[in-house]
Design a protein around this motif. Sequence first.
Motif, PDB file in Angstrom:
ATOM      1  N   GLU A   5     -15.500  31.302 -29.643  1.00 34.25           N
ATOM      2  CA  GLU A   5     -14.172  31.663 -30.164  1.00 34.25           C
ATOM      3  C   GLU A   5     -14.168  33.082 -30.722  1.00 34.25           C
ATOM      4  OE1 GLU A   5     -12.507  27.516 -32.083  1.00 34.25           O
ATOM      5  OE2 GLU A   5     -13.021  29.150 -33.413  1.00 34.25           O
ATOM      6  N   TRP A   6     -12.999  33.671 -30.739  1.00 38.01           N
ATOM      7  CA  TRP A   6     -12.834  34.911 -31.504  1.00 38.01           C
ATOM      8  C   TRP A   6     -13.073  34.583 -32.969  1.00 38.01           C
ATOM      9  CZ3 TRP A   6      -7.395  36.721 -29.397  1.00 38.01           C
ATOM     10  CH2 TRP A   6      -7.559  37.220 -28.092  1.00 38.01           C
ATOM     11  N   SER A  26      -5.142  33.339 -42.644  1.00 37.27           N
ATOM     12  CA  SER A  26      -6.185  33.816 -41.757  1.00 37.27           C
ATOM     13  C   SER A  26      -5.721  33.769 -40.313  1.00 37.27           C
ATOM     14  CB  SER A  26      -7.461  32.999 -41.951  1.00 37.27           C
ATOM     15  OG  SER A  26      -7.168  31.628 -41.858  1.00 37.27           O
ATOM     16  N   VAL A  42       1.897  37.870 -37.089  1.00 35.44           N
ATOM     17  CA  VAL A  42       1.917  36.521 -37.674  1.00 35.44           C
ATOM     18  C   VAL A  42       2.471  36.523 -39.097  1.00 35.44           C
ATOM     19  CG1 VAL A  42       0.540  34.482 -38.290  1.00 35.44           C
ATOM     20  CG2 VAL A  42      -0.023  35.780 -36.241  1.00 35.44           C
ATOM     21  N   ARG A  45       6.714  39.282 -39.953  1.00 29.63           N
ATOM     22  CA  ARG A  45       7.865  39.321 -39.042  1.00 29.63           C
ATOM     23  C   ARG A  45       9.178  39.638 -39.762  1.00 29.63           C
ATOM     24  NH1 ARG A  45       5.261  34.994 -37.263  1.00 29.63           N
ATOM     25  NH2 ARG A  45       6.739  33.492 -38.078  1.00 29.63           N
ATOM     26  N   ARG A  46       9.177  39.481 -41.092  1.00 34.31           N
ATOM     27  CA  ARG A  46      10.408  39.750 -41.842  1.00 34.31           C
ATOM     28  C   ARG A  46      10.163  40.763 -42.951  1.00 34.31           C
ATOM     29  NH1 ARG A  46      10.612  34.699 -40.015  1.00 34.31           N
ATOM     30  NH2 ARG A  46      12.544  34.003 -39.035  1.00 34.31           N
TER      31      ARG A  46
ATOM     32  N   GLN B  74       9.194  32.723 -31.386  1.00 35.92           N
ATOM     33  CA  GLN B  74       8.060  33.449 -31.960  1.00 35.92           C
ATOM     34  C   GLN B  74       7.700  32.869 -33.334  1.00 35.92           C
ATOM     35  OE1 GLN B  74       8.663  37.593 -32.846  1.00 35.92           O
ATOM     36  NE2 GLN B  74       6.497  38.077 -32.660  1.00 35.92           N
ATOM     37  N   ASP B  75       8.713  32.511 -34.115  1.00 32.36           N
ATOM     38  CA  ASP B  75       8.453  31.854 -35.409  1.00 32.36           C
ATOM     39  C   ASP B  75       7.651  30.569 -35.215  1.00 32.36           C
ATOM     40  OD1 ASP B  75       9.687  33.662 -37.067  1.00 32.36           O
ATOM     41  OD2 ASP B  75      11.452  32.432 -37.475  1.00 32.36           O
ATOM     42  N   GLY B  78       4.175  31.226 -34.805  1.00 30.52           N
ATOM     43  CA  GLY B  78       3.619  31.546 -36.121  1.00 30.52           C
ATOM     44  C   GLY B  78       3.340  30.276 -36.918  1.00 30.52           C
ATOM     45  N   HIS B  79       4.287  29.336 -36.896  1.00 32.05           N
ATOM     46  CA  HIS B  79       4.098  28.074 -37.626  1.00 32.05           C
ATOM     47  C   HIS B  79       2.836  27.357 -37.145  1.00 32.05           C
ATOM     48  CE1 HIS B  79       8.692  27.863 -38.555  1.00 32.05           C
ATOM     49  NE2 HIS B  79       8.109  28.954 -39.021  1.00 32.05           N
ATOM     50  N   LEU B  81       0.244  28.741 -35.861  1.00 39.83           N
ATOM     51  CA  LEU B  81      -0.931  29.480 -36.321  1.00 39.83           C
ATOM     52  C   LEU B  81      -1.222  29.234 -37.799  1.00 39.83           C
ATOM     53  CD1 LEU B  81      -0.417  32.851 -34.408  1.00 39.83           C
ATOM     54  CD2 LEU B  81      -2.060  31.058 -33.902  1.00 39.83           C
ATOM     55  N   TYR B  82      -0.181  29.209 -38.646  1.00 40.54           N
ATOM     56  CA  TYR B  82      -0.430  28.929 -40.073  1.00 40.54           C
ATOM     57  C   TYR B  82      -1.128  27.574 -40.204  1.00 40.54           C
ATOM     58  CZ  TYR B  82       3.788  31.962 -40.677  1.00 40.54           C
ATOM     59  OH  TYR B  82       4.735  32.946 -40.607  1.00 40.54           O
ATOM     60  N   SER B  85      -4.775  27.358 -38.982  1.00 40.25           N
ATOM     61  CA  SER B  85      -5.662  27.955 -39.989  1.00 40.25           C
ATOM     62  C   SER B  85      -5.903  26.991 -41.143  1.00 40.25           C
ATOM     63  CB  SER B  85      -5.061  29.231 -40.574  1.00 40.25           C
ATOM     64  OG  SER B  85      -4.735  30.131 -39.581  1.00 40.25           O
ATOM     65  N   ARG B  94     -10.854  25.882 -34.014  1.00 40.37           N
ATOM     66  CA  ARG B  94      -9.627  26.015 -33.232  1.00 40.37           C
ATOM     67  C   ARG B  94      -9.817  25.441 -31.829  1.00 40.37           C
ATOM     68  NH1 ARG B  94      -5.244  29.768 -34.063  1.00 40.37           N
ATOM     69  NH2 ARG B  94      -6.160  29.915 -36.118  1.00 40.37           N
ATOM     70  N   ARG B 154       5.612  28.709 -46.549  1.00 34.23           N
ATOM     71  CA  ARG B 154       5.877  29.815 -45.625  1.00 34.23           C
ATOM     72  C   ARG B 154       6.816  29.356 -44.497  1.00 34.23           C
ATOM     73  NH1 ARG B 154       3.313  34.468 -45.023  1.00 34.23           N
ATOM     74  NH2 ARG B 154       1.869  34.017 -46.707  1.00 34.23           N
ATOM     75  N   GLU B 158      11.240  30.056 -43.240  1.00 29.99           N
ATOM     76  CA  GLU B 158      11.689  30.556 -41.935  1.00 29.99           C
ATOM     77  C   GLU B 158      12.582  29.564 -41.193  1.00 29.99           C
ATOM     78  OE1 GLU B 158       7.757  33.372 -41.307  1.00 29.99           O
ATOM     79  OE2 GLU B 158       7.975  31.612 -40.052  1.00 29.99           O
ATOM     80  N   PHE B 161      16.934  29.652 -40.887  1.00 29.72           N
ATOM     81  CA  PHE B 161      17.542  30.445 -39.814  1.00 29.72           C
ATOM     82  C   PHE B 161      17.579  29.652 -38.506  1.00 29.72           C
ATOM     83  CE2 PHE B 161      14.820  32.865 -36.636  1.00 29.72           C
ATOM     84  CZ  PHE B 161      15.823  33.180 -35.738  1.00 29.72           C
ATOM     85  N   HIS B 162      16.533  28.888 -38.241  1.00 32.52           N
ATOM     86  CA  HIS B 162      16.482  28.096 -37.001  1.00 32.52           C
ATOM     87  C   HIS B 162      17.642  27.110 -36.934  1.00 32.52           C
ATOM     88  CE1 HIS B 162      11.831  28.724 -36.779  1.00 32.52           C
ATOM     89  NE2 HIS B 162      12.507  29.847 -36.815  1.00 32.52           N
ATOM     90  N   TRP B 290      -3.660  28.057 -21.278  1.00 35.38           N
ATOM     91  CA  TRP B 290      -4.987  28.206 -21.899  1.00 35.38           C
ATOM     92  C   TRP B 290      -6.016  28.649 -20.867  1.00 35.38           C
ATOM     93  CZ3 TRP B 290      -7.174  29.013 -26.320  1.00 35.38           C
ATOM     94  CH2 TRP B 290      -8.532  28.716 -26.522  1.00 35.38           C
ATOM     95  N   ARG B 297      -9.392  36.352 -23.085  1.00 36.37           N
ATOM     96  CA  ARG B 297     -10.151  36.100 -24.316  1.00 36.37           C
ATOM     97  C   ARG B 297     -11.582  36.607 -24.178  1.00 36.37           C
ATOM     98  NH1 ARG B 297      -7.492  31.222 -23.518  1.00 36.37           N
ATOM     99  NH2 ARG B 297      -9.388  30.097 -22.953  1.00 36.37           N
TER     100      ARG B 297
END
Lengths: 95, 315
Positions: A5-6, A26, A42, A45-46, B74-75, B78-79, B81-82, B85, B94, B154, B158, B161-162, B290, B297
């Motif tokens: 992985e990265w 992260s 990430v 964005r705002r 795009q949001d 992001g969700h 990804l949060y 993590s 991951r 977080r 967001e 708006f959705h 993927w 990657r």
Amino acid sequence: MKKEEWPIWEVFIRSKNGLEHRHVGSLHAADATMAIENARDVYTRRQEGVSIWVIESKHITASNPENSGELYEPAKDKVYRHPTFYELPIELKHI
Amino acid sequence: MDNVKNLEDQFQARIDAGEKIEPKDWMPEKYRKTHIRQISQHAHSEVVGMLPEGNWITRAPSLKRKCTLLAKVQDEAGHGLYLYSAAETLGISRDEMYEQLHTGKAKYSSIFNYPTLSWADMGTIGWLVDGAAIINQVMLTRTSFGPYARAMVRICKEESFHQRQGYEILLILCNGTAVQKEMAQDALNRFWWPSLMMFGPPDDQSPNTAQSVKWKIKRKTNDELRQRFVDITVPQAEVLGLTIPDPDLKWNEERGHYDFGEIDWTEFWQVVKGNGPCNKERLKAKVEAWDNGEWVRDAAMAYAEKKNAQLTKAI
Ligand SMILES: [Fe+2]
Ligand SMILES: [Fe+2]
């Protein structure tokens, strides 16, 4: 061929000048440049930031919660470090 | 054994006192496992959730709508990804999570296994699907595991708006031509019941609820959240002039809530098991993305290693 992985990076963002960078989360990235670019996408964005720090997670040393006692408890009984410990007359001003 | 019992009691006492649990704290193995499962499945839902909406980006009716939809999708990335993590802080990688998604071992929200047939579906998804997600996620901002709670705060910032952009799409359709209004009604007819199912099986068929409430992972039960969604949504449908497709729906003065009809749980379990209208298509799209990205990657990693080696040599 499947590579590993990265690596994971921790992201810190300064929301505006005058404030400190704060940890926001992260992400994964192959290198530091990509980590900053990904952090931009990430976590800002705002318009949440004006400056980004990234550091590879493996370089962070964290205290162990098991040592919380020895680390933080000694401060507990040092109430004389707080201004309220000192009893002064109420009519006294600006002190 | 006594030792573990003791630790578990201390852990429960911390939860009862409203303390947050952080990744390096001691926690019961089941608390860790439950979180890995729940957070990763939540992440998968955000990510798979991009597909039904991504389907309409190139066909959005105006540049404004296209920008909005792109920003929303795009949001959602992001969700995801949060949340990935947050799950990683518990010691799962991951790649492992992706693997679980791609092999079908991990689930994601069933709502995304329904097709998006018309532009009105983009409005309805924003209004109902994001609306239902908001109710669940607002509760989760107070969940006991710190990284999960922070990701939720977080995300909640967001989500509004959705939902609003979705409702606005419907508002315009409902004030448009008869055909446009019909399109909106048709979308509501298809998405209403699956939206109610988003809150999960009824409380008496949800064996994990008690433990989740005890650990303050959940603060409200599935049925409580579902009722709240119905109560909030019915007046919003009235503003649009749309009819909710449930003949049993009516205000119950005594309860102070809307009564609503029986949910078809056989359909729910069919979709969960992989037999929904789009399960195969969604998973295929994810796996292909993927696999096709693997060389990128690997190339990025090889480049980073080469640059690193050059740097070390120069020193
Ligand atoms: Fe989301
Ligand atoms: Fe959303």
